[in-house]
Scaffold this motif. Structure first.
Motif, short mmCIF file in Angstrom:
data_model
loop_
_atom_site.label_atom_id
_atom_site.label_comp_id
_atom_site.label_asym_id
_atom_site.label_seq_id
_atom_site.Cartn_x
_atom_site.Cartn_y
_atom_site.Cartn_z
N ALA A 198 1.08 -1.27 -0.07
CA ALA A 198 0.20 -0.02 -0.02
C ALA A 198 0.96 1.28 0.06
N PRO A 199 0.46 2.07 -0.80
CA PRO A 199 1.24 3.56 -0.83
C PRO A 199 0.81 4.27 0.53
N LYS A 200 1.56 5.37 0.72
CA LYS A 200 1.56 6.05 1.86
C LYS A 200 0.12 6.71 2.04
N GLU A 201 -0.55 6.96 1.02
CA GLU A 201 -1.88 7.58 0.74
C GLU A 201 -2.93 6.83 1.47
N GLN A 202 -2.83 5.56 1.85
CA GLN A 202 -3.72 4.70 2.45
C GLN A 202 -3.41 4.36 3.66
N THR A 203 -1.93 4.50 4.24
CA THR A 203 -1.60 4.10 5.33
C THR A 203 -1.05 5.31 6.15
#
Length: 266
Positions: A198-203
């Protein structure tokens, strides 16, 4: 804790860190709300999403039909501020200290344009099609940003509700998201990718705290100390211990080093 509500919400309220949490193995384990309940708090979960994923199964729960009389509800769907409908009456009916969870619909995709009233449509044009594949990326982003503006308004209304009743309630408010959302970065949309991919936008998610003046004075909290922690690297792992610390609950599950407030209380 995760990139989907099914994993992240149970993990957020668990005493286990993300690295050791297993959503299947730990689903019957007591959580933060159970501890509040056990020591004598009244716990109320108000639900405007599609379920608490087992977190609230042992505490009082109210869902959309309970506040459907609000003018902010129509045909079974409610905007998030409907969760404040008759809230004071409900709190007054609960005799003890109260832990209140307001579970937002928030900015859950893909129908971002349905998450806010028409007067909050500041960014235009927005995606109004059932299939976002037929919308431009900017239309999708505009709808998402409008939903964020409405969440900002929702948080403001919650703060105003308790600030106006400061002589009645000794209150704190914590706002935290369960996961983030991809809006086309690197061609990725929505959420739910495996955590390691997952990219940082999701985490990466927001974590905001408001403390009433009377809470600060009674609990000897140092606001400047908290301001200095604003850029610290925190996670959902801090939530369990920080909430116990705010409520001055003593338990062997509590870890002071994970409590973001512990070093800021005299």
């Amino acid at each position: 804790c995760g990139t989907t509500r099914a994993v992240s919400v149970p993990c957020m309220f668990s005493d286990k860190p993300r690295s050791h949490f297993d959503v299947l193995k730990d689903r019957n384990r007591e959580n933060l709300l159970d501890i509040f309940n056990r020591v004598g708090f009244d716990v109320l979960w108000r639900e405007n999403n599609s379920g608490c994923k087992g977190v609230c199964k042992r505490v009082m729960t109210q869902s959309q039909p309970d506040f459907a009389a609000s003018p902010l509800c129509s045909e079974g769907d409610c905007f998030d501020t409907a969760m404040l409908y008759k809230l004071e009456e409900q709190l007054d009916a609960m005799g003890n200290n109260v832990v209140l969870v307001l579970h937002q619909l928030g900015s859950h995709g893909p129908a971002y344009q349905k998450r806010y009233p028409a007067e909050f449509e500041h960014f235009q044009p927005v995606c109004n099609k059932p299939d976002i594949n037929n919308c431009s990326r900017q239309e999708i982003i505009n709808g998402y940003d409008n939903s964020i503006r409405y969440t900002d308004y929702f948080i403001d209304q919650v703060i105003n509700f308790f600030a106006a009743r400061e002589q009645k309630y000794l209150s704190t408010i914590t706002y935290i998201s369960d996961h983030g959302e991809s809006l086309g970065e690197k061609g990725i949309y929505l959420h739910g990718l495996p955590y390691f991919l997952a990219p940082k936008e999701q985490t990466e998610v927001p974590f905001t705290v408001w403390l009433s003046d009377n809470f600060i004075n009674r609990r000897h909290v140092q606001p400047e100390c908290l301001h200095n922690k604003a850029d610290s690297e925190l996670s959902h792992d801090n939530l369990f211990h920080s909430m116990l610390g705010l409520a001055s609950i003593e338990t062997t599950s509590y870890q002071a080093e994970m409590d973001i407030f512990s070093s800021c209380r005299r």
